[in-house]
Design a protein around this motif. Structure first.
Motif, mmCIF file in Angstrom:
data_model
loop_
_atom_site.group_PDB
_atom_site.id
_atom_site.type_symbol
_atom_site.label_atom_id
_atom_site.label_comp_id
_atom_site.label_asym_id
_atom_site.label_seq_id
_atom_site.Cartn_x
_atom_site.Cartn_y
_atom_site.Cartn_z
ATOM 1 N N SER A 88 0.831 -1.203 0.000
ATOM 2 C CA SER A 88 0.000 0.000 0.000
ATOM 3 C C SER A 88 0.868 1.256 0.000
ATOM 4 O O SER A 88 0.547 2.251 -0.673
ATOM 5 C CB SER A 88 -0.917 0.011 1.235
ATOM 6 N N VAL A 91 2.122 1.909 -3.510
ATOM 7 C CA VAL A 91 1.101 2.547 -4.350
ATOM 8 C C VAL A 91 1.019 4.038 -4.025
ATOM 9 O O VAL A 91 0.923 4.881 -4.929
ATOM 10 C CB VAL A 91 -0.270 1.868 -4.155
ATOM 11 N N ASP A 110 -2.360 2.898 -12.251
ATOM 12 C CA ASP A 110 -3.588 2.110 -12.276
ATOM 13 C C ASP A 110 -3.300 0.622 -12.089
ATOM 14 O O ASP A 110 -3.989 -0.068 -11.329
ATOM 15 C CB ASP A 110 -4.324 2.318 -13.611
ATOM 16 N N ARG A 113 -2.273 -0.110 -8.497
ATOM 17 C CA ARG A 113 -3.430 -0.051 -7.592
ATOM 18 C C ARG A 113 -4.299 -1.298 -7.753
ATOM 19 O O ARG A 113 -4.816 -1.839 -6.769
ATOM 20 C CB ARG A 113 -4.236 1.216 -7.885
ATOM 21 N N ARG A 116 -2.641 -4.256 -6.080
ATOM 22 C CA ARG A 116 -2.772 -4.157 -4.623
ATOM 23 C C ARG A 116 -4.187 -4.548 -4.187
ATOM 24 O O ARG A 116 -4.362 -5.181 -3.139
ATOM 25 C CB ARG A 116 -2.447 -2.740 -4.149
#
Length: 249
Positions: A88, A91, A110, A113, A116
Motif C-alpha cells: 500500500s 502505491v 492504475d 493499484r 494491490r
C-alpha cells in the motif's frame, strides 16, 4: 553535546535509505556489519514489493523496476510500520512528486493499484456468517460479498499483459470488481457503470431489489424504477451464482 538516541536513529535510517550508503559508511560501526544489515533491509522491502506486483514488474524494464524500488526506499515516508503494508505504501509512493511518471507507461499507477486490490482481497476474511444466495423474491436482502472491492480506472487494468499495453487512457472510466469466493480464490469481473453503481450502493448497506431500484432511480432519472428492477434482477441472479451477492440469515 552528544546526540540523542532519537537523532542517531533518524540519521541511521537516512543512511540506510541512501543509494550511496555503502560508500559512505555510518559512524564507528564496522562497515561489514552495516553492509549486511543494509542488504537485508533492502532485500526484504524489495521482496515484498516484487511479490505484490508481479505483473507490473514483468512489464517494466529491469532498469525501470530497479529505479522505482531505489527511489521508494530512498524517498518514501511510510505511514505504517508494518511489513504487510509495504504494498500500500508503494502505491502511495507512485502518486508522489518524487516519481517522474513520464519515464514510465501511463498505466503504471492504475496497474499497481489494481494489483494491490487483488492482494487485499486475497487476504481478506470471508465471514462464515454469509451463505450462498438463492434469489426467491424481490424483498429478499442482497449482501455484497464483504471481501469485494470496486475499482475505477483510466486503463483496462484487468486486460493489461505482455501482449496488450494500451498507449492511451480510455474515453470512459473502467470499472472492475475484485472479490474472493468461498474456496479462497480471487475473482474479477469487469462492470458497466450501472452495475458498478448498484454494487456500490449495496456495499454501503444491504438492500432488496425494490430498495435498490428506488435508490438507483434517484441517481438515474432517465430510467424508471421498474426498468431498473427488471435489469438488476437478471444481474442479481448471475451474481448470486458467482458469489458476488450472498445471503446473511
Amino acid at each position: 553535546m552528544s546526540k540523542s538516541f532519537q537523532q542517531t536513529q533518524l540519521e541511521f535510517a537516512k543512511w540506510l535509505r541512501s543509494p550511496h550508503a555503502a560508500e559512505t559508511g555510518f559512524g564507528d560501526i564496522e562497515p561489514r556489519r552495516l553492509a549486511i544489515y543494509r542488504r537485508l533491509i533492502h532485500a526484504n522491502i524489495r521482496q515484498f514489493i516484487s511479490s505484490g506486483f508481479p505483473v507490473l514488474q514483468s512489464l517494466l524494464t529491469e532498469q525501470q523496476w530497479q529505479q522505482l524500488l531505489t527511489e521508494f526506499v530512498a524517498q518514501h515516508r511510510s505511514d505504517s510500520p508494518l511489513f504487510s503494508d509495504i504494498g500500500s505504501e508503494f502505491v502511495s509512493f507512485l502518486t508522489s512528486d518524487g516519481v517522474r511518471l513520464e519515464d514510465y507507461p501511463g498505466w503504471l499507477f492504475d496497474l499497481a493499484r489494481y494489483e494491490r486490490m487483488e492482494v487485499d482481497v486475497q487476504f481478506a476474511s470471508l465471514s462464515t456468517d454469509y451463505q450462498p444466495l438463492t434469489l426467491r423474491s424481490e424483498t429478499q436482502y442482497l449482501h455484497l460479498n464483504p471481501t469485494a472491492e470496486i475499482g475505477i480506472f483510466d486503463y483496462p487494468v484487468a486486460q493489461i499483459n505482455s501482449d496488450f499495453q494500451p498507449q492511451q487512457p480510455l474515453a470512459t472510466p473502467y470499472f472492475v470488481l475484485v472479490y474472493q469466493i468461498p474456496a479462497g480464490q480471487v475473482q474479477f469481473i469487469e462492470l458497466n457503470s450501472l452495475t458498478a453503481l448498484a454494487l456500490d450502493l449495496l456495499q454501503q448497506k444491504p438492500r432488496n431489489l425494490v430498495q435498490l431500484s428506488e435508490a438507483l432511480a434517484q441517481q438515474l432519472p432517465d430510467f424508471s424504477v421498474q426498468q431498473l428492477r427488471e435489469a438488476f434482477t437478471t444481474v442479481a441472479t448471475d451474481f448470486a451464482e458467482r458469489f458476488v451477492l450472498l445471503d446473511k440469515p
